[in-house]
Design an enzyme around this catalytic site. Sequence first.
Site, short mmCIF file in Angstrom:
data_model
loop_
_atom_site.label_atom_id
_atom_site.label_comp_id
_atom_site.label_asym_id
_atom_site.label_seq_id
_atom_site.Cartn_x
_atom_site.Cartn_y
_atom_site.Cartn_z
N ASP A 107 -25.62 -59.44 -12.00
CA ASP A 107 -24.41 -58.79 -12.52
C ASP A 107 -23.16 -59.63 -12.32
O ASP A 107 -22.16 -59.16 -11.74
CB ASP A 107 -24.22 -57.42 -11.85
N GLU A 145 -23.79 -49.93 -20.44
CA GLU A 145 -23.28 -50.06 -19.08
C GLU A 145 -22.56 -51.39 -18.94
O GLU A 145 -22.41 -52.14 -19.90
CB GLU A 145 -24.43 -49.97 -18.06
#
Length: 538
Positions: free
Chosen positions: A14, A187
């Site tokens: 991420d 997301e």
Amino acid sequence: MKIQNPVLHGFNADPSMIRVGDTYYIANSTFEWFPGVRLHESKDMVHWNLLPSPLSTTTLLDMKGNPSSGGIWAPDLSYADGKFWLIYTDVKVTEGAFKDMTNYLTTATDIKGPWTDPIRVNGVGFDASLFHDDDGRKYLVQQTWDHREYRHPFDGITLTEFDTDTMKLKPETARTIYDGTDVKLVEGPHLYKIDGQYFLFAAQGGTVWTHQEVVSRSKTLDAHSFETEPGDPFITNFDTPDLAIQKQGHGALVNTPGGEWYYASLCGRPWHHDTESVTDPRGWCTLGRETSIQKVEWDDQGWPRVVGGHGGTVEVDAPKDAILTEAPANGDQHDEFDTPELNLEWNTLRTPFNAEMGSFGDGKLTLIGKRSLASRYDVSMIARRWQAFNFDAETKVKFDPFTYQQMAGLTNFYNDQHWSFAFITWDEKKGHVIEVGENNRGEYTSYLKDDAIAIPEGTENVWFKVKARTQSYTYAYSFDGTTWHDLVTLDAAVLSDDYVLQTYGGFFTGAFVGLAAVDYSGYDQPAEFDYFDYKELD
């Protein structure tokens, strides 16, 4: 210079990449591992140096009891008003209908800290990021969670204005700006303003083989105003199964001083057992989700496109204005435990290293035996990421157990349900012995049992080694540090995201190797480790 992907090896998921002046920074998720948020810096995007983690105190991060793969999800690093802003999420529930979480904000004028005490922001959804508009206003952009069983749990991307006077959100301004596409699971949003338009980068498809990143844009920040980039997704490897890097998607965009554009993304590198097809299963990513960087160009319609196609490439041209950065050539680590602080590569589970866990210095690490490696509380272990498929790691340990409930040695660890352990323990018939145990999907197996290796009387130390060789890893022991004897060879796939995913929803980290002491009898029996050595063979 060339960027060789992945640029950050091992569990570095991420990525949130920014540039401040001539320096690039990447912040990565750390989940249940402490300290929270992993930071790297570079001036060339090729060579990266590890920095101290910002969430290094329990004031900033308290994860005791957090589930595996809970904790720090998708931190967002930004720079504005002369300081760094860090938004991070602490997820307390991972399984079931709910994702109980809190989003926090901390700031620092120096990337190395100190960081301010955290400000609680909200709990609307995870993957929150902070957007600094050019008119001075700020907004929180986040995935939105819906627990209702008759609705999809990923309820679009919400934008909420943040008041810098009160340092609080203005919930009355919240609106959904993007619903994602029919791929679902939208997301990881990051918002940018480029040439007068707002560009929203968001991940979809789940952080697995179907992962992707889509881009949408709008001239305003009004509700449902963003249109999706036409054609293929911005980046995905769903239809490029032969590429060495897979799962690209969730990430962040950055521009160089010279006006070039790059995109940092999570990625995975799968391998296969010799008996398996190279397409199904697609493979096992024991190194977890790593970080890749792709070059970006803009088409004649003003949309960003990955150079080389939406699958990306392993080798990428570095920025033309890159400044050569000195950095370690690999992840090798040798630790004599003689410094006042632990090496930055060491991590602990959920809580910081403290006196209850042990001590270090004067050439040794002492770990006080605590709960089992299956516990979410008070685990006495320090561990570092696997950053190569092939490596050797070894240690020397002194331990005097008086019950089988006491164990100390070398561990390879994914989460509380998936790990292995080569250790010294006590046997009623043989006294001090060496055993190897494995927790696989929560089921524990002792591999030596009655054949446990008896430690000769008068032997003060035992050396343990693990030899990782992509598909498997082998434990070995020695009584003199020179002559080694193999113990057990185990399947490395058990320590991969992909294997854990088959039975457990929390599958976001990667394999670690480390040192541990267990004493679930509650007598706090200590173990002394003389050194730790990790050497990559790739």
